[in-house]
Motif scaffolding. Sequence first.
Motif, PDB file in Angstrom:
ATOM      1  N   GLU A   2       0.859  -1.187   0.000  1.00 50.12           N
ATOM      2  CA  GLU A   2       0.000   0.000   0.000  1.00 50.12           C
ATOM      3  C   GLU A   2       0.891   1.231   0.000  1.00 50.12           C
ATOM      4  N   ARG A   3       0.350   2.354  -0.428  1.00 49.09           N
ATOM      5  CA  ARG A   3       1.128   3.589  -0.547  1.00 49.09           C
ATOM      6  C   ARG A   3       0.489   4.714   0.260  1.00 49.09           C
ATOM      7  N   GLU A   4       1.309   5.655   0.662  1.00 45.01           N
ATOM      8  CA  GLU A   4       0.862   6.817   1.420  1.00 45.01           C
ATOM      9  C   GLU A   4      -0.302   7.543   0.703  1.00 45.01           C
ATOM     10  N   ASP A   5      -0.192   7.652  -0.633  1.00 45.45           N
ATOM     11  CA  ASP A   5      -1.215   8.377  -1.404  1.00 45.45           C
ATOM     12  C   ASP A   5      -2.427   7.518  -1.785  1.00 45.45           C
ATOM     13  N   GLY A   6      -2.456   6.286  -1.299  1.00 43.73           N
ATOM     14  CA  GLY A   6      -3.618   5.431  -1.561  1.00 43.73           C
ATOM     15  C   GLY A   6      -3.612   4.761  -2.926  1.00 43.73           C
ATOM     16  N   ASP A  32      -4.953   4.453   2.340  1.00 40.47           N
ATOM     17  CA  ASP A  32      -3.925   5.505   2.370  1.00 40.47           C
ATOM     18  C   ASP A  32      -3.128   5.479   3.668  1.00 40.47           C
ATOM     19  N   GLY A  33      -2.150   6.423   3.736  1.00 33.82           N
ATOM     20  CA  GLY A  33      -1.195   6.454   4.835  1.00 33.82           C
ATOM     21  C   GLY A  33      -1.809   6.409   6.221  1.00 33.82           C
ATOM     22  N   ASN A  47       5.842  11.175   0.878  1.00 33.16           N
ATOM     23  CA  ASN A  47       4.394  11.426   0.966  1.00 33.16           C
ATOM     24  C   ASN A  47       3.610  10.987  -0.273  1.00 33.16           C
ATOM     25  N   ARG A  48       4.256  10.310  -1.192  1.00 32.99           N
ATOM     26  CA  ARG A  48       3.539   9.704  -2.321  1.00 32.99           C
ATOM     27  C   ARG A  48       3.481   8.205  -2.066  1.00 32.99           C
TER      28      ARG A  48
END
Length: 150
Positions: free
Chosen positions: A71-75, A83-84, A127-128
């Motif tokens: 999973e990634r911070e930016d969803g 998301d994060g 943050n991405r």
Amino acid sequence: MNEYDIEMLKNLANLHDIGKIQVDLSVLNKTDILTSEDWNEIKKHPIVGYEIVKEITFLKDNANAVLYHHEREDGLGYPFGIDGKQIPYFAKIISIADSYDAMTTDRPYRKALTPAEAILEIKKNRNRQFDGNLCDKMIEVLNEENQIKL
Ligand SMILES: [Fe+2]
């Protein structure tokens, strides 16, 4: 992080890709562009891994670190696109460490990046793909290890 958590994280990190045992080898070793079917196959591995790790008594409470390691911070990650705010801390750490390892290792389809190039990629994804604070920590540690000043 206390010693128990560090030990927990090490074990989860060692097993984070265990779900790949159910991904077809022809897909894992493929050198040309992956089809959407190949991707669907690969995207299952966090779920398969979670099913395995949650059966291990001392890891089951943190098995979601395996489930969410792509999973990634930016969803924009997989398999769920959370998301994060929803990604557990252990999963975030595994994600950034795994990415650095992948970037700095030769792959069938590309050469390894240098540590300095990989650090730049991590910065770009602050943050991405990755948690911002963890990015800063990671870069701090890597710069120390590699004696890099950016
Ligand atoms: Fe993975």
